[in-house]
Design a protein around this motif. Sequence first.
Motif, mmCIF file in Angstrom:
data_model
loop_
_atom_site.group_PDB
_atom_site.id
_atom_site.type_symbol
_atom_site.label_atom_id
_atom_site.label_comp_id
_atom_site.label_asym_id
_atom_site.label_seq_id
_atom_site.Cartn_x
_atom_site.Cartn_y
_atom_site.Cartn_z
ATOM 1 N N ILE A 156 50.067 26.354 43.483
ATOM 2 C CA ILE A 156 49.993 26.626 42.039
ATOM 3 C C ILE A 156 49.027 27.779 41.754
ATOM 4 O O ILE A 156 49.281 28.625 40.888
ATOM 5 C CB ILE A 156 49.564 25.350 41.278
ATOM 6 N N ARG A 157 47.943 27.846 42.499
ATOM 7 C CA ARG A 157 46.943 28.895 42.290
ATOM 8 C C ARG A 157 47.536 30.290 42.511
ATOM 9 O O ARG A 157 47.063 31.282 41.924
ATOM 10 C CB ARG A 157 45.773 28.646 43.248
ATOM 11 N N GLU A 158 48.593 30.378 43.324
ATOM 12 C CA GLU A 158 49.233 31.671 43.605
ATOM 13 C C GLU A 158 50.321 32.027 42.590
ATOM 14 O O GLU A 158 50.884 33.127 42.656
ATOM 15 C CB GLU A 158 49.844 31.651 45.007
ATOM 16 N N PHE A 159 50.619 31.114 41.675
ATOM 17 C CA PHE A 159 51.631 31.354 40.645
ATOM 18 C C PHE A 159 50.962 32.073 39.475
ATOM 19 O O PHE A 159 50.540 31.468 38.498
ATOM 20 C CB PHE A 159 52.241 30.018 40.205
ATOM 21 N N LYS A 160 50.864 33.397 39.603
ATOM 22 C CA LYS A 160 50.123 34.181 38.618
ATOM 23 C C LYS A 160 50.712 35.574 38.511
ATOM 24 O O LYS A 160 51.519 35.998 39.343
ATOM 25 C CB LYS A 160 48.647 34.262 39.019
ATOM 26 N N GLN A 161 50.306 36.264 37.459
ATOM 27 C CA GLN A 161 50.814 37.608 37.199
ATOM 28 C C GLN A 161 50.548 38.520 38.393
ATOM 29 O O GLN A 161 49.467 38.522 38.970
ATOM 30 C CB GLN A 161 50.147 38.184 35.951
ATOM 31 N N ALA B 180 53.818 26.456 33.926
ATOM 32 C CA ALA B 180 54.237 27.632 33.156
ATOM 33 C C ALA B 180 53.287 28.794 33.433
ATOM 34 O O ALA B 180 52.095 28.586 33.693
ATOM 35 C CB ALA B 180 54.246 27.310 31.664
ATOM 36 N N LEU B 181 53.831 30.005 33.374
ATOM 37 C CA LEU B 181 52.995 31.202 33.493
ATOM 38 C C LEU B 181 52.640 31.655 32.075
ATOM 39 O O LEU B 181 53.491 32.160 31.343
ATOM 40 C CB LEU B 181 53.733 32.301 34.249
ATOM 41 N N PRO C 242 48.617 30.286 35.800
ATOM 42 C CA PRO C 242 49.374 29.035 35.848
ATOM 43 C C PRO C 242 48.795 27.991 34.901
ATOM 44 O O PRO C 242 47.578 27.770 34.862
ATOM 45 C CB PRO C 242 49.217 28.593 37.308
ATOM 46 N N GLU C 243 49.672 27.364 34.135
ATOM 47 C CA GLU C 243 49.265 26.292 33.225
ATOM 48 C C GLU C 243 50.104 25.048 33.507
ATOM 49 O O GLU C 243 51.334 25.091 33.434
ATOM 50 C CB GLU C 243 49.439 26.724 31.768
ATOM 51 N N GLU D 150 41.344 23.335 36.374
ATOM 52 C CA GLU D 150 41.457 24.796 36.318
ATOM 53 C C GLU D 150 42.811 25.262 35.796
ATOM 54 O O GLU D 150 42.963 26.420 35.406
ATOM 55 C CB GLU D 150 41.190 25.417 37.686
ATOM 56 N N PHE D 151 43.790 24.352 35.773
ATOM 57 C CA PHE D 151 45.142 24.704 35.329
ATOM 58 C C PHE D 151 45.493 24.072 33.980
ATOM 59 O O PHE D 151 46.643 24.142 33.555
ATOM 60 C CB PHE D 151 46.169 24.228 36.353
ATOM 61 N N ARG D 152 44.516 23.458 33.327
ATOM 62 C CA ARG D 152 44.801 22.680 32.124
ATOM 63 C C ARG D 152 44.337 23.428 30.889
ATOM 64 O O ARG D 152 43.155 23.721 30.726
ATOM 65 C CB ARG D 152 44.082 21.325 32.220
#
Length: 274
Positions: free
Chosen positions: A134-139, A236-237, A242-243, A264-266
């Motif tokens: 999930i941490r790698e799911f980013k712009q 979601a991006l 990542p959220e 960190e994703f909330r």
Amino acid sequence: MIIPKSREEIELLRESALIVSKTLGILAPEIKPGVTTLKLDKLAEEFIRDQGAIPGFLGMYDFPNTLCMSPNAQVVHGIPNDKPLQEGDIISIDCGAVKNGFYGDHAYTFAVGEIDPETQKLLKVTKESLYIGIREFKQGNRVGDVGFAIQQHAEKHGFGVVRELVGHGLGKKMHEDPEMPNYGKRGRGKKFIEGMIVAIEPMINAGTQRIHQLKDGWTILTADNKPSAHFEHDVALVDGKPELLSTFQYIYQALGISSDEEEEFRAVKLELHD
């Protein structure tokens, strides 16, 4: 083709995802030696319908139940039955729900009573790999960046990463673009775009990565009959980051577990006592 979602659509999908989260939460205290997966399946269907939603899996591709319930060496797509769970089992519960036209879909692997240390390590590492992915799911990143991160973490611990089954985009359909493998190479694959939603779901085996399917046309097992673990979140991006739309906190609340793994994703405060 990746279908980005508006902020309003993201909130609708979050509602569906949280219905799944709450369903897993009401099941959590019921998962104990002697309970059947059919009983758990019935509880889940009743709860989902009580929320004004419909089960997302029931009837999809002719699947016969609300939950995919996969114990021990079953990887995914196990069909609920009347065989009681036993002390020392693990069971992956994958659940879907549809409300307002959007799907929620995520999974958690539960321990049934006390489990052996090596299986406990499998669950721990698989869940760690989920958040690492999930941490790698980013712009700026691509599909391969998520898969690479998951694969590296799992294989570092000597576990097998399933190749034939993957995560996926999520929206008005259960399975949208892009496919999200749990293996890959950095910088490869489709580029992530603002507003996209994916289900990231590591499926990690204690032994070989190889799998086979039962004659029922659904159940997937490890080729060496060693245990497999499966954890899944809807993400979601948003603003390039990542959220989480789903949560394991309802499970943890039911089991008396304290965890800050999702913080960190909330972006939205959860109401856990409704």
